[in-house]
Write an enzyme that holds these catalytic residues in place. Structure first.
Site, PDB file in Angstrom:
ATOM      1  CE  LYS A   1       9.505  19.105 -15.317  1.00  0.00           C
ATOM      2  NZ  LYS A   1       9.943  20.511 -15.523  1.00  0.00           N
ATOM      3  NE  ARG A   2       1.145  13.603 -20.712  1.00  0.00           N
ATOM      4  CZ  ARG A   2       0.257  12.645 -20.840  1.00  0.00           C
ATOM      5  NH1 ARG A   2      -0.870  12.700 -20.133  1.00  0.00           N
ATOM      6  NH2 ARG A   2       0.452  11.628 -21.647  1.00  0.00           N
TER       7      ARG A   2
END
Length: 468
Positions: A237-238
């Site tokens: 997700k980052r």
């Protein structure tokens, strides 16, 4: 032989972008060979599998357009079949009951670790069976020799059987494990080619042993490299959205995402853009690179922009409307989204960005961008704007061509370059200094709203004039 591939995600979250790449390669290979592509939901993890996750997978597949044969197969509907095959292996001596408790297994692994060994099941119930209330069923893995995976991407990969322990195939609660159910499902679904991530490569020799014990035909295997973020770390997700529906929400076109994903690990010369027909014609799993691929958000943006430019409002008007409504805008208060798409498509990277850039078409404003107003809404342009407003108010048919003519005539009357009048008009009707061509912009804003905004701009100029 009819080629049959499958995509088999676990419903323990969203549909990951890496999973979509796997599904795409399976889909393309099947289509290329006039075969069949199937979807199987591997929901044997009772604690983590949810209906919401199943729905997310089905929604994601529908959005990408990767169609599959029939309905999705749910492993949870096939437990009787798994139990039947487990009994078959028990009867043939290829499996056995294990009564070791969790404490027994923890003590065993702790002792192995203390001796510097890799912790794994030591086969104690295989040679000296005990008794208890809730046994698991373990597959009896060969202890000698090797097993070779003939992989279409990595080539031949050989494993020592002595390094493989006896795998649990039925848990104490009666639920099957992934390694066991996948073997039965692939056989029953007549899967000829198993394409999946290379994190499954080490699982494959165990599955091959079960295939051979059951007398099944071994499918062809291709283990695809993982997708990394731009920094070389595993995609997460980052690095941005990893849920495929997240890309829909951000305004990417599904065909653009598919085009981008096909280039992660596969290529055809230096070509970047492909139609689905071209992908099917050119794709071959043997051409997939064994090295990990890096996800490049800037490259995805470029691909998406090319698809937006090549598209039209008839194709994507509904998708743009969804983005406008997601912003809380009243689409009925402005022009048709399809018409707006055609006007804005040269300038947008995503449909979401396109929608955000056109708020002024659907919602009125009371203030102008300060810098744009300071530069363009000056007293010197007051009289030309008054004349232009009158000319626009008298137009019988509100079209871009007629608007253009009114602007040109006013500019000529005041001996102005077209842009010298067009840019103040743009600021007046949009509130800022950026928009599509001014005649198209004014036509989209509409007659009544354009005249009201010109009045607001003239009031602004008058106030500025009064301040000296």
């Amino acid at each position: 032989m009819t080629i049959r591939t499958r995509f088999a995600p676990s419903p323990t979250g969203h549909l990951h972008i890496g999973g979509v790449r796997t599904a795409l390669f399976c889909w393309l290979y099947a289509k290329k060979h006039q075969g069949e592509f199937l979807l199987r939901i591997e929901d044997t993890d009772r604690e983590r599998s949810t209906q919401a996750s199943v729905d997310a997978i089905l929604d994601g597949m529908a959005w990408t357009g990767l169609d599959y044969e029939g309905a999705a197969v749910l492993q949870s509907d096939r437990f009787d079949r798994y139990r039947e095959v487990a009994d078959q292996l028990l009867a043939s001596g290829h499996a056995y009951h294990c009564y070791c408790s969790k404490e027994d297994l923890d003590d065993m692994r702790a002792a192995q670790t203390a001796r510097g060994e890799n912790p794994r099941y030591d086969g104690r119930c295989r040679t000296a069976p005990t008794s208890g209330d809730t046994p698991v069923v373990r597959f009896k893995t060969p202890t000698e020799g090797t097993v070779t995976v003939n992989d279409l991407i990595h080539g031949d990969v050989t494993f020592e059987n002595s390094q493989l322990d006896d795998l649990v195939i039925i848990r104490s609660d009666g639920w099957p494990t992934y390694h066991f159910s996948v073997v039965i499902d692939d056989h029953d679904m007549a899967i000829t080619h198993v394409f999946r991530g290379d994190d499954h490569l080490n699982n494959t020799p165990r599955q091959i042993h079960m295939i051979e014990a059951l007398g099944y035909s071994r499918p062809f295997y291709a283990h695809m490299p993982m997708i990394l973020g731009a920094d070389g770390a595993r995609l997460s997700k980052r690095h941005g959205a990893v849920n495929v529906i997240g890309y829909k929400d951000e305004g990417y076109l599904p065909e653009a995402l598919i085009n981008y994903l096909v280039r992660l690990g596969w290529s055809h010369g230096d070509d970047e853009l492909f139609t689905l027909e071209q992908m099917i014609e050119l794709f071959d799993i043997a051409d997939v690179n064994s090295a990990a691929s890096r996800f490049d958000n800037e490259k995805l943006d470029w691909v998406n922009q090319q698809y937006i430019i090549a598209g039209n409002g008839t194709q994507h008007g509904a998708e743009l409307q969804a983005q406008l409504e997601a912003l809380g805008l009243d689409v009925g208060a402005g022009p048709a989204p399809g018409d707006v798409y055609d006007a804005f498509k040269e300038r947008a990277v995503t449909l979401k960005a396109m929608a955000e850039s056109m708020r002024w078409l659907y919602a009125d404003f009371s203030e102008f961008d300060a810098n744009a107003a300071k530069k363009n809404l000056r007293p010197v342009i007051k009289e030309p704007l008054i004349t232009l407003r009158q000319s626009l108010s008298e137009l019988g048919e509100w079209t871009a061509a007629n608007v253009h003519g009114a602007i040109q005539a006013t500019a000529d009357e005041f001996e102005l370059n077209f842009g010298k009048l067009g840019q103040p008009l743009r600021v007046a009707v949009t509130g800022s200094g950026v928009s599509p061509p001014i005649d198209v912009t004014v036509a989209l804003v509409g007659k009544e709203r354009s005249l009201q905004r010109l009045d607001l701009a003239l009031d602004f100029i008058a106030a500025r004039e009064a301040q000296g």
